[in-house]
Design an enzyme around this catalytic site. Structure first.
Site, short mmCIF file in Angstrom:
data_model
loop_
_atom_site.label_atom_id
_atom_site.label_comp_id
_atom_site.label_asym_id
_atom_site.label_seq_id
_atom_site.Cartn_x
_atom_site.Cartn_y
_atom_site.Cartn_z
N ALA A 72 70.34 -31.90 -107.85
CA ALA A 72 71.18 -33.09 -107.85
C ALA A 72 70.44 -34.15 -107.05
CB ALA A 72 72.51 -32.77 -107.18
N GLU A 114 70.97 -24.88 -112.24
CA GLU A 114 72.31 -24.74 -112.84
C GLU A 114 72.32 -25.25 -114.29
OE1 GLU A 114 75.35 -25.00 -109.12
OE2 GLU A 114 73.94 -26.68 -109.35
N1 T1G Z 1 67.18 -35.75 -104.65
C1 T1G Z 1 66.65 -36.94 -104.28
N2 T1G Z 1 65.34 -37.13 -103.93
C2 T1G Z 1 64.56 -36.05 -103.96
C3 T1G Z 1 65.06 -34.75 -104.31
C4 T1G Z 1 66.43 -34.64 -104.68
N3 T1G Z 1 66.97 -33.47 -105.05
N4 T1G Z 1 64.03 -33.88 -104.21
C5 T1G Z 1 62.96 -34.60 -103.82
N5 T1G Z 1 63.27 -35.88 -103.66
C6 T1G Z 1 62.36 -36.98 -103.27
C7 T1G Z 1 61.75 -36.80 -101.88
O1 T1G Z 1 62.59 -37.33 -100.91
C8 T1G Z 1 60.46 -37.59 -102.01
O2 T1G Z 1 60.79 -38.94 -101.91
C9 T1G Z 1 60.04 -37.33 -103.44
O3 T1G Z 1 61.24 -36.93 -104.14
C10 T1G Z 1 59.02 -36.24 -103.59
O4 T1G Z 1 59.53 -35.08 -102.93
C11 T1G Z 1 75.04 -29.48 -107.53
C12 T1G Z 1 74.24 -30.33 -105.11
C13 T1G Z 1 61.33 -30.61 -106.01
C14 T1G Z 1 59.97 -28.89 -104.89
O5 T1G Z 1 67.06 -28.80 -102.51
O6 T1G Z 1 62.35 -28.99 -102.81
O7 T1G Z 1 71.28 -29.62 -106.53
O8 T1G Z 1 59.51 -39.46 -99.90
O9 T1G Z 1 57.62 -34.75 -101.36
O10 T1G Z 1 56.32 -31.67 -102.61
O11 T1G Z 1 74.21 -27.46 -106.87
O12 T1G Z 1 61.10 -32.11 -103.48
O13 T1G Z 1 58.57 -39.94 -102.13
O14 T1G Z 1 60.53 -41.25 -101.27
O15 T1G Z 1 59.32 -32.92 -101.71
O16 T1G Z 1 56.31 -32.26 -105.07
C15 T1G Z 1 68.95 -28.99 -104.44
C16 T1G Z 1 64.72 -30.48 -103.10
C17 T1G Z 1 69.64 -30.28 -104.28
C18 T1G Z 1 65.22 -29.37 -103.89
C19 T1G Z 1 59.09 -31.23 -105.14
N6 T1G Z 1 67.52 -29.24 -104.61
N7 T1G Z 1 63.39 -30.91 -103.45
O17 T1G Z 1 58.26 -31.08 -104.05
O18 T1G Z 1 57.72 -33.53 -103.56
S1 T1G Z 1 71.36 -30.01 -104.02
C20 T1G Z 1 66.68 -29.11 -103.60
C21 T1G Z 1 62.30 -30.13 -103.24
C22 T1G Z 1 71.96 -29.60 -105.58
C23 T1G Z 1 73.83 -28.78 -106.96
C24 T1G Z 1 73.43 -29.23 -105.62
C25 T1G Z 1 60.97 -30.74 -103.54
C26 T1G Z 1 60.38 -30.36 -104.92
P1 T1G Z 1 59.80 -39.95 -101.27
P2 T1G Z 1 58.53 -34.04 -102.27
P3 T1G Z 1 57.04 -32.12 -103.82
#
Ligand code: T1G
Length: 662
Positions: A72, A114
């Site tokens: 998300a 999901e």
């Molecule tokens: N939402 C918004 N921004 C995100 C994001 C996200 N989910 N994930 C990454 N970014 C932004 C991050 O801030 C950075 O921004 C850029 O993308 C690159 O990220 C309903 C509610 C996918 C493995 O926990 O683990 O889903 O600094 O440096 O090393 O159940 O990002 O460039 O401005 O980390 O290539 C669950 C979170 C959400 C995964 C990529 N998802 N992300 O790694 O890039 S909750 C997560 C990561 C959810 C549902 C619930 C990693 C990545 P900027 P990065 P990367």
């Protein structure tokens, strides 16, 4: 939509192309294809189109670039909800009466996983990673993850995966039934090829699958273990509860309970703190003054000093694939260094972190000796010898003459001035600090110290090296104790003031542990050993401002030979490894108070916590004002990853009211 290869935009970030009846839907929302409002609207529209159009017999969903869907959009949290929500998109996918195939080209995390779970068939590319890491953000999956995952992989595995937030590789996902197939190069082609078979057969809706039976006792034991390991993180306990619910309640009830729990946790202080930490880690990578600088190539890493820190750094470098040349001051010292590193590798093999042959391969890339000249081929040398200025200055002058002109020289000093070390070299621009934390092969934090003359490419080399080791690099300027130790000194000072005023070590430790630290300050002082700080206080005694408040209790402990755990007594007594309150310490504290005519008073736990936080924040503000830290959130990351500050409190600066990484 006729039979053509033209592209249709379903929203600003979701487009589709129809080929032979298969609608290929592509999510393009850089950088990680987060399931933002626009992505959700686009998917919803594409599915509606697919449902209405007889030309479309199946749908393949994939992501543009290296990611499937990174979850998300976390930036939308706390903002007014925009429909359709992810649960509605997921429900529509699952309910479709035409096959919906997920072509998982990269990370499918959280909401991305999901979406895949709701599809009728999942094909993963080799770069795919799948998981529900929501607990790391203080929340639970909110779009069906806790209810659909157990239906595919079983209760126990689902509970373990969601409670740990661990990610699965494509192979692991296939092995546990989370994906149906792994495709080679042409992932989308494989997904399209799978469609006819699915069209012909009955659709397999994950939500309609029964939860495989699970031995209730085994699940209860597993659940208890997962919750215990979470040390009070509410999201983990809730996640385990919801997974268990999947076996007890119909899908719709489970989904409703999951959503309510998700929304409640999402709006909690803990989740806000963990979101802050998430973005703080991303922000920490953006460092001023480095535009255009590129890291120097590092193949061979030199380690000078194979003691506790040096051997841990050597192990991390071996684990990251580097050639490692390690030296120590004598053949005997080098030999015990080799045994120390070998023992660490053996432990990693025994713990199953690597296979035996992997361990042998690591040691095959290690050279250990007592001649500094052996470091000549190194592209980067990290010195980790005893923290004595004269010793390090001599070593740096020698290294400067031995290594190639492009090699980077880094010091692991905790307190000494690296500019003084750089000044003894012919190229101070190639010197930086790489301050690891003990144990260096475990602790994630590395303070990358930008010295007065460190060149941008040398700094980015240090940062890239730390990242390659799987560490979290935080850039610090030069100053006594850099970021972490300087704040820790302020924390120690305030803790000792509280002792003087009436609190006891065990009371302060209990208050801070209740706040969320794994260990209180006095237990940590005893673990680290009291003699190092004592030696530094003695060194500084001559310059100390007599007008400044000074507590001498720690000096009295050291004068009495109480250096902490290693000497069996410090602020506490250690009997058979167990920490005990020691009345002798209380007596020494009373003596010190009496000498200053201080009448002890009861110090409430919340005052203890507030004062210790305030001391850290005050020092943090000074560090920011001096430009030693780039941003306040870097200070929070240092305290969380180096000093046990509870991540779910966000760090001292966040706890003091700073809400945005920066
Ligand atoms: N939402 C918004 N921004 C995100 C994001 C996200 N989910 N994930 C990454 N970014 C932004 C991050 O801030 C950075 O921004 C850029 O993308 C690159 O990220 C309903 C509610 C996918 C493995 O926990 O683990 O889903 O600094 O440096 O090393 O159940 O990002 O460039 O401005 O980390 O290539 C669950 C979170 C959400 C995964 C990529 N998802 N992300 O790694 O890039 S909750 C997560 C990561 C959810 C549902 C619930 C990693 C990545 P900027 P990065 P990367």
């Amino acid at each position: 939509m006729g039979r053509s290869t033209e592209t249709t935009d379903f929203s600003g970030t979701v487009s589709g192309r129809l080929a032979d009846g298969i609608l290929l839907v592509c999510i393009a929302n850089p950088p990680v294809n987060a399931a933002s409002a626009d992505v959700r609207a686009g998917l919803f529209e594409a599915l509606a189109r697919a449902r209405q159009s007889p030309d479309i017999t199946a749908v393949v969903i994939t992501g543009a670039g290296r990611t499937f869907v990174g979850g998300a959009d976390i930036r939308e949290f706390g903002k007014p909800a925009v429909e359709p929500g992810l649960p509605a998109v997921v429900a529509r996918i699952e309910a479709m009466d035409k096959p919906i195939i997920a072509a998982i080209n990269g990370p499918a995390l959280g909401g991305g996983c999901e979406i895949a779970l709701a599809c009728h068939y999942r094909i993963a590319g080799e770069a795919a990673k799948l998981g529900l890491p929501e607990v790391k953000l203080g929340i639970v999956p909110g779009a069906g993850g806790t209810q659909r995952l157990p239906r595919l992989v079983g209760l126990a595995r689902a509970a373990e995966l969601i409670a740990s937030g661990r990610l699965l590789s494509a192979d692991e996902a296939l092995a546990c039934g989370l994906v149906d197939r792994i495709a080679g190069d042409d992932l989308v082609g494989a997904a399209i090829a799978a469609a006819p078979g699915l069209i012909a057969g009955a659709l397999r809706r994950t939500g309609e699958l029964a939860v495989p039976p699970q031995q209730a006792d085994a699940l209860a034991i597993l659940a208890a273990g997962l919750v215990a390991r979470a040390r009070g993180q509410p999201a983990v306990a809730e996640a385990v509860r919801l997974v268990k619910l999947a076996a007890e309640r119909p899908l719709a009830e489970g989904l409703a309970e999951e959503r309510a729990t998700f929304l409640r946790l999402r709006d909690s202080d803990e989740a806000a703190a963990l979101r802050y930490v998430f973005f703080a880690e991303r922000a920490a990578a953006k460092i001023s003054g480095l535009a255009g600088a590129t890291p120097r190539p590092i193949r061979v890493v030199g380690i000078a000093g194979t003691g506790l820190m040096g051997s841990g750094i050597a192990l991390s470098a071996l684990a990251a694939g580097y050639q490692v040349i390690a030296t120590d001051r004598s053949p005997a010292a080098a030999e015990s260094g080799r045994s120390r590193i070998t023992a660490l590798v053996d432990r990693a093999v025994r713990a199953g972190r690597i296979e035996a042959k992997g361990g042998a391969e690591w040691l095959g890339r290690l050279l250990v000796g007592s001649s500094l000249a052996a470091l000549a081929p190194a592209d980067l040398v990290v010195e980790a010898v005893f923290d004595d200025l004269a010793v390090k200055m001599e070593l740096f002058a020698q290294l400067d003459a031995i290594v190639g002109s492009c090699a980077v020289l880094a010091t692991n000093t905790s307190y000494l001035d690296p500019d003084v070390l750089a000044a003894v070299t012919r190229q101070p621009a190639r010197v930086c600090g790489l301050h690891f934390f003990s144990p260096a092969h475990v602790m994630r934090l590395v303070e990358v110290v930008r010295c007065g003359k460190t060149s941008p490419d040398v700094l980015v080399t240090g940062i890239a090296f730390a990242r390659q080791l799987g560490k979290l690099p935080i850039v610090s300027g030069v100053g006594e104790g850099f970021i972490g130790n300087r704040i820790f000194s302020a924390y120690r000072r305030e803790a000792e003031f509280l002792i003087e005023e009436g609190a006891l070590p065990q009371e302060i430790d209990a208050a801070i542990e209740a706040y969320g630290f794994a260990m209180g300050p006095f237990a940590v002082f005893d673990l680290a050993g009291l003699e190092i700080a004592w030696a530094r206080r003695k060194r500084q005694a001559a310059q100390r401002d007599p007008a400044l408040r000074y507590v001498d209790i720690a000096d009295r402990l050291c004068e009495a030979g109480r250096f902490g755990q290693k000497s069996g007594r410090g602020w506490y007594a250690y009997v058979d490894g167990e920490r005990r309150v020691d009345p002798d310490v209380v007596a020494m504290i009373d003596l010190s108070r009496a000498a200053k005519k201080i009448v002890a008073r009861h110090v409430p736990a919340d005052e203890i916590v507030a004062r210790l936080l305030a001391a850290m924040v005050q020092e943090g503000e000074a560090i920011l004002a001096e430009g030693i830290a780039e941003r306040a959130s870097d200070i929070d990351l240092v305290m969380i990853n180096g000093y046990g500050f509870p991540a779910r409190k966000g760090g001292p600066m966040f706890a003091s009211g700073r809400r945005e990484p920066g």
